[in-house]
Structure formats: structure tokens, C-alpha cells
Enzyme design. Sequence first.
Site, mmCIF file in Angstrom:
data_model
loop_
_atom_site.group_PDB
_atom_site.id
_atom_site.type_symbol
_atom_site.label_atom_id
_atom_site.label_comp_id
_atom_site.label_asym_id
_atom_site.label_seq_id
_atom_site.Cartn_x
_atom_site.Cartn_y
_atom_site.Cartn_z
ATOM 1 C CB ALA A 81 59.674 67.170 28.689
ATOM 2 C CB ALA A 82 56.675 72.212 28.809
ATOM 3 N N GLY A 83 57.545 71.629 25.596
ATOM 4 C CA GLY A 83 57.322 72.244 24.299
ATOM 5 C C GLY A 83 56.582 71.371 23.302
ATOM 6 N NE ARG B 191 63.325 73.732 12.601
ATOM 7 C CZ ARG B 191 64.641 73.567 12.711
ATOM 8 N NH1 ARG B 191 65.274 74.026 13.777
ATOM 9 N NH2 ARG B 191 65.304 72.954 11.764
ATOM 10 N N GLY C 226 58.337 80.128 28.398
ATOM 11 C CA GLY C 226 59.787 80.163 28.348
ATOM 12 C C GLY C 226 60.445 79.209 29.318
ATOM 13 C CG ASP D 204 65.801 69.486 22.517
ATOM 14 O OD1 ASP D 204 66.626 69.631 23.454
ATOM 15 O OD2 ASP D 204 65.480 70.407 21.741
ATOM 16 C CD GLU E 140 68.642 82.126 24.386
ATOM 17 O OE1 GLU E 140 68.725 81.510 23.295
ATOM 18 O OE2 GLU E 140 68.985 81.616 25.469
ATOM 19 C CG ASN F 99 73.121 77.945 27.291
ATOM 20 O OD1 ASN F 99 73.491 77.061 28.048
ATOM 21 N ND2 ASN F 99 71.843 78.300 27.166
ATOM 22 C CB ALA G 2 53.194 22.369 0.650
#
Length: 447
Positions: A15-17, A21, A85, A110, A162, A177, A397
Site C-alpha cells: 500500500a505504498a504507492g 493515474r 518496486g 488495490d 512484466e 500474474n 408551520a
Amino acid sequence: MARNSTRPLAVVLLAAGKGVRMRSERIPKVLQELCGLPLLAYPLRVARALDPAKIVAVVGFRREAVMDAFRGEDIVWAVQEEQRGTGHAALVALDAMPDFDGDVLIINGDLPHLDAATVRDFVAAHARSGAAGTIMVCVKEDPTGYGRIVRDPDGTPRDVVEERDASPEIRAMREVNVGLYVYDARLLRDILREVKPHNAQGEHYLTDAFPLLVRRGGKAGTFLLAQEREIEQISSRADLARSSRRLFDAACAQWMARGVTIVSPETTFIEQDVEIGEDSVILPFCVIRRGVRIGRGCEVGPFAHLRPGTVLADESEVGNFVELKNTALGKGSRAKHLSYLGDGVIGPDVNIGAGTIFANYDGHAKHTTTVEAGAFVGSGSILIAPVTVGEGAVTAAGAVVTKGSDVPPGGVVAGVPARPLEKRRRAGAGDTKRRAGRGKAIPAGGM
């Protein structure tokens, strides 16, 4: 190296990114909201379902915000100071649990559509196989963006390449993958120290551990995912929108199967962690936010907005263009038109007239409005919190009931600011109307 199925399991969430985008300098990708929850909450729930010995989350970009969002969770936080990475991130996670001896499951942060049962099967298959490392794979019609699985002629998995580093021949392969891995923790720690950034991105790939394991003579395995939709990743705002629609559709299907009528599922937006009782009816264009609880036999909408903290008791009704926030609406009570009810406690058999506002915020703090059983709040009333409208009381009212000017039980107030009037005579048979199906008499003059 064979894995004993009784060995402990640790789960690592990557969860580091930043999520480039997403185009956000303020909110990391894993905190982008999806149907009422931050994105990271979905794989975290999968991890919890496995009952692991440890959960480690690797954080980097805006890490303080991520850690704060999950404050109180039993998570070991591992900080990746520089995003070098996925391989480096996994090593950072392993360094955060240096004494752990077991298997480690690594999940990208994600993946909101993962099914815990699928992941449980993945871990069990790894244990049965005796492999030292297993990766989850999928055959995709369009493999664009995914790393490809390269196998020997006999079918043995040999490498993960990749897309950016792949030749045209490898890019033509459709087995990919999907971003889940199980490894022997001590072996993976050792292998990752050998991983070098020999790729177009200059990053340490977690996938490079797989061919290193093979070259060492270790047993490497794969697990085929049957449902491709489980591994749809969130990389952009468009992905968020598509995933939201999937989750909204699933929620509507779930509640209809449990006895709730949803007149227009395609225009109904029900977030996570909601409860709805049987025989309730949800009319079109309603937004029901996370944590809302709706009782049995209720009616909601059309165009209603129920925000967190809202509780509707059995047989209550919320109508068109009504918003509730942190408010309990009592059994048989109704708020049918054009109202904002924030931070309220509303008793049973209360009528909230059209255009009513609970003025809950004084510019510094939120305050509570209480409307007791059987009260009648006239159309256009403004109740300035903190304030109480007593049992059986009436606001005429357009009345503005100011802060602290409680209306006593059975009292009647009118005007701006509201002032007491003589107690009105009780409604007789000639000037009442009965609520359909409930036999409750309410004064003529509107709801």
C-alpha cells in the site's frame, strides 16, 4: 522446501504507492473511497478472514494519512521510504517481522473484488503442493498491463515477465500474474536480497523472486484463478467508477434476495456495511451510505439521502429529497418531504413536516435535536439545536424554535422566534386523517 499446513501465516498488503493515474497529490490510492470504504479496507478484510498470525501493511506516499485512517487496527506498519518496486516493498515488510517463521501471503492493496474464499483456497493449495513459492495466475482475453507467465515446454512455470520488459512473443501470451503470492518467509527474505533492478523501470520486482527460486531448485507453483473479475485493479478514477457500479449492483442483489424491494436497482446506491430489514421498500434515486440501519417495513425515497449514523426503526418512512445524518427515526415516524435532519433523536409516531430543518451546527460544534413520541413538527419548521420538542407537542408551520427553547410535552409553539400558544383542542373525528394500514390519527393540515 515443503510447507506444513499448520505453519503460521502472515499477510502483507502492498500500500505504498501514490497511484499516479489517480492524479492526486493529497490522497494516496489506497485511501480513495469506494462505496463508503477506503480502497485498502477491501484486501484488509480478506486478510482478516484468513485469521493470520500477523498483518503487515507497507506504506510510503502520505503514510501518516494511511496509518491514521486505520488507527486502532492490529496492523504492523512497514515504511518504504523510497518507492523502489514491489520486491523492495516485500523486503521492507519482512524486515518488519524479522523473527517470523512461516508462510507469507502478499496482496496488492488495490484489489477490492477479491473473495476471501478464493484466497483461502489459494493458501490451502500452496500448503498441499509442498511448493516454496506459489503465485496466483489468470488467463485473460486482454492481458494488457499484466506480467506474463513463462513456462517450460513441460508446463513447469519458469518466469514472470512484466509487460514493459517483454518481447512481442511473450506479450502475446495470455496467462498473467494477478498480484498475489505465497512464499516461505525466510526463503523469500533471502531471495529478495539477491533481486536486482534489471528492468525498464529500474525497480526491484517481486516477480523476480520467482525465477530465482526456480534457479535455486526450489519448487515453484501456480494457482489458477477462475473468476477474472476478482482481480480487477484500481488504477484510475474510471476504475473507481466501474468498481463502484459493480459493488452497488451486488448490494442491491443481496438485499433483494433478503426480502427488500428495490424498485430501480440501476438508480439505487447502497454502500458497504448497511443493514435493511425485510419488506422495506427503496424507491428510485436513493443514496444509502455506509453504516446506515433500516428496520423492517420501512419506505425510503425517492431521492432520499441517508448518511452515516442514520437509523430507521421499523415502519418508518423517509420521502423525497429528505436527508438524514446521524439521526434515529422512531417506529412509525415519517419525514416525507424536503427536509434536513442532522444529529437528531426522533421518537415513535412523529410527523416531520415538509421543509423541516434541524439546524445542528453552530459554526463550532454539532448539537442534538430531540423530538419525542407523537410530536407534530409543522411544515417549514427550523429547530435550532440543542433543543427538545416534547411528547405530543406541536410546532406550527414556519416556526423557528431557538436553541434551548424546549417545547414542553403537549405544548404548541408558533412564530419567529417560536412562542407558546394555547393548547389546541384535540383533533376530532371530523378533522383527522388516518395513516393507511396503521390506524394512527394525525391532525389535518399536512405532513
